[in-house]
Design an enzyme around this catalytic site. Structure first.
Site, PDB file in Angstrom:
ATOM      1  N   HIS A 190       0.837  -1.212   0.000  1.00 58.41           N
ATOM      2  CA  HIS A 190       0.000   0.000   0.000  1.00 58.41           C
ATOM      3  C   HIS A 190       0.867   1.255   0.000  1.00 58.41           C
ATOM      4  O   HIS A 190       2.045   1.226   0.330  1.00 58.41           O
ATOM      5  CB  HIS A 190      -0.927   0.038   1.224  1.00 58.41           C
ATOM      6  CG  HIS A 190      -0.188   0.150   2.533  1.00 58.41           C
ATOM      7  ND1 HIS A 190       0.404  -0.929   3.146  1.00 58.41           N
ATOM      8  CD2 HIS A 190       0.072   1.220   3.330  1.00 58.41           C
ATOM      9  CE1 HIS A 190       0.986  -0.535   4.268  1.00 58.41           C
ATOM     10  NE2 HIS A 190       0.812   0.773   4.402  1.00 58.41           N
TER      11      HIS A 190
ATOM     12  N   ASP B 244       0.289   4.920   1.976  1.00 59.80           N
ATOM     13  CA  ASP B 244      -0.518   5.250   3.148  1.00 59.80           C
ATOM     14  C   ASP B 244      -1.698   6.161   2.822  1.00 59.80           C
ATOM     15  O   ASP B 244      -1.542   7.178   2.130  1.00 59.80           O
ATOM     16  CB  ASP B 244       0.342   5.943   4.216  1.00 59.80           C
ATOM     17  CG  ASP B 244       1.330   4.979   4.855  1.00 59.80           C
ATOM     18  OD1 ASP B 244       1.020   3.785   4.968  1.00 59.80           O
ATOM     19  OD2 ASP B 244       2.421   5.456   5.242  1.00 59.80           O
TER      20      ASP B 244
ATOM     21  N   ARG C 188       5.470   5.907  14.591  1.00 65.38           N
ATOM     22  CA  ARG C 188       5.366   6.529  13.278  1.00 65.38           C
ATOM     23  C   ARG C 188       4.877   7.973  13.366  1.00 65.38           C
ATOM     24  O   ARG C 188       3.925   8.278  14.085  1.00 65.38           O
ATOM     25  CB  ARG C 188       4.391   5.719  12.444  1.00 65.38           C
ATOM     26  CG  ARG C 188       3.897   6.463  11.271  1.00 65.38           C
ATOM     27  CD  ARG C 188       3.083   5.581  10.399  1.00 65.38           C
ATOM     28  NE  ARG C 188       2.120   6.438   9.748  1.00 65.38           N
ATOM     29  CZ  ARG C 188       1.308   6.043   8.834  1.00 65.38           C
ATOM     30  NH1 ARG C 188       1.296   4.791   8.457  1.00 65.38           N
ATOM     31  NH2 ARG C 188       0.489   6.896   8.284  1.00 65.38           N
TER      32      ARG C 188
HETATM   33  C1  OGA Z   1       2.928   2.111   8.302  1.00 64.77           C
HETATM   34  C2  OGA Z   1       3.226   0.746   7.881  1.00 64.77           C
HETATM   35  C3  OGA Z   1       5.190  -0.624   8.023  1.00 64.77           C
HETATM   36  C4  OGA Z   1       5.911  -1.438   9.031  1.00 64.77           C
HETATM   37  O1  OGA Z   1       3.333   2.498   9.404  1.00 64.77           O
HETATM   38  O2  OGA Z   1       2.301   2.841   7.516  1.00 64.77           O
HETATM   39  O3  OGA Z   1       2.731   0.304   6.883  1.00 64.77           O
HETATM   40  O4  OGA Z   1       7.004  -1.932   8.692  1.00 64.77           O
HETATM   41  N1  OGA Z   1       4.160   0.101   8.618  1.00 64.77           N
HETATM   42  O5  OGA Z   1       5.430  -1.597  10.158  1.00 64.77           O
HETATM   43 MN    MN Z   2       1.809   2.019   5.756  1.00 65.81          MN
END
Ligand code: OGA
Ligand code: MN
Length: 277
Positions: free
Chosen positions: A101, A103, A268
């Site tokens: 994906h 985001d 994040r």
């Molecule tokens: C995100 C995601 C990737 C991961 O935080 O958008 O897709 O490696 N994470 O955890």
């Molecule tokens: Mn992601």
């Protein structure tokens, strides 16, 4: 392209570079930030290793690249609403975002990018794949490029695989947010580089405007398979202190769900983007 302050080391010819020569807990100079931004645009995703940063450092670093946005589907850390924990616990089976994906393309203004810090990792596994969507566009035939150039994709937050992958994170939220839907060009032009980008993704794209499902289904299936070819990807193996910063406009990612029985915790921060054109 040359760099004076940072040293990028490419992971593959397609995308990804590990950046050395900077400590992200420092108050970095403007030229250092400008080089990091240039590397982000060039490599689509950049990685830093052995960074010992607090949530406050994480926030301060992210703010150097633009405005921050809250992630709509999961609440942030206590005291740090802009920092979203990306977690899979020992007993859980789904990992957050566990499908290819880009985001939140179901928003009118999807993010510029995100900065993900590894906090707790499984003993093995939990790598993340990234793919270069400028390269995926370039690899299409001229006839396909011409056809896709006029099309608009419909993106939704409610596609099954992704909705499932968030469920464990939404348990304590009370009401789960309503599905969000946004339309974006199938081919967008990168606002900073001018590069053309294949901008559909299997995580969120549900259809093509003006087509019925019998038409859009096979076309999207082709594009989803095309865009995740190994030749467009890199694979990042996380260590404690690793950080990934991806350009969410020109790349996709796929966190591999191969560490059942172990915990993985990431933090994040999401950077505000613009309307894709
Ligand atoms: C995100 C995601 C990737 C991961 O935080 O958008 O897709 O490696 N994470 O955890
Ligand atoms: Mn992601």
């Amino acid at each position: 392209m040359t760099y004076d302050i940072i040293q990028p080391h490419a992971l593959t010819p397609a995308c990804g570079a590990e950046i050395s020569g900077v400590d992200l807990s420092d108050d970095l100079s403007e030229p250092a930030i400008a080089e990091i931004r240039r590397a982000l645009l060039q490599f689509k995703v950049i990685f830093f290793r052995d960074q010992n940063i607090t949530p406050d450092h994480h926030l301060a670093f992210a703010r150097r690249f633009g405005d921050l946005v809250d992630y709509p589907m999961v609440t942030g850390l206590d005291g740090y609403p802009e920092i979203v924990p990306v977690v899979k616990l020992e007993h859980e089976t789904h990992n957050f975002g566990g499908i290819w994906h880009s985001d939140t393309t179901y928003l009118a203004e999807p993010p510029l990018g995100a900065i993900l810090v590894a906090r707790e990792l499984p003993p093995e596994g939990g790598d993340t794949l990234f793919a270069n969507m400028g390269m995926a566009y370039e690899a299409l035939s001229d006839a396909m490029k011409a056809m896709l150039g006029g099309l608009t994709a419909i993106n939704s937050s409610a596609k099954d695989a992704v909705a499932k992958s968030r469920k464990d994170r939404q348990k304590n939220m009370g009401a789960v947010p309503d599905p969000l839907v946004a339309e974006h060009p199938v081919i967008r032009t990168h606002p900073e580089t001018g590069e053309k980008i294949l901008y559909v993704n299997i995580g969120h794209t549900i259809g093509i405007k003006g087509m019925d499902a019998a038409e859009s289904g096979p076309l999207l299936e082709f594009l989803f398979a095309h865009q995740r070819q190994d030749e467009f990807t890199c694979r990042f193996k996380w260590q404690p202190g690793s950080i990934a910063f991806w350009d969410n406009r020109s790349s996709q990612h796929y966190p591999i769900n191969d560490y059942h029985g172990h915990k993985r915790v990431m933090h994040r921060i999401t950077l505000a983007g613009d309307t894709p054109v």
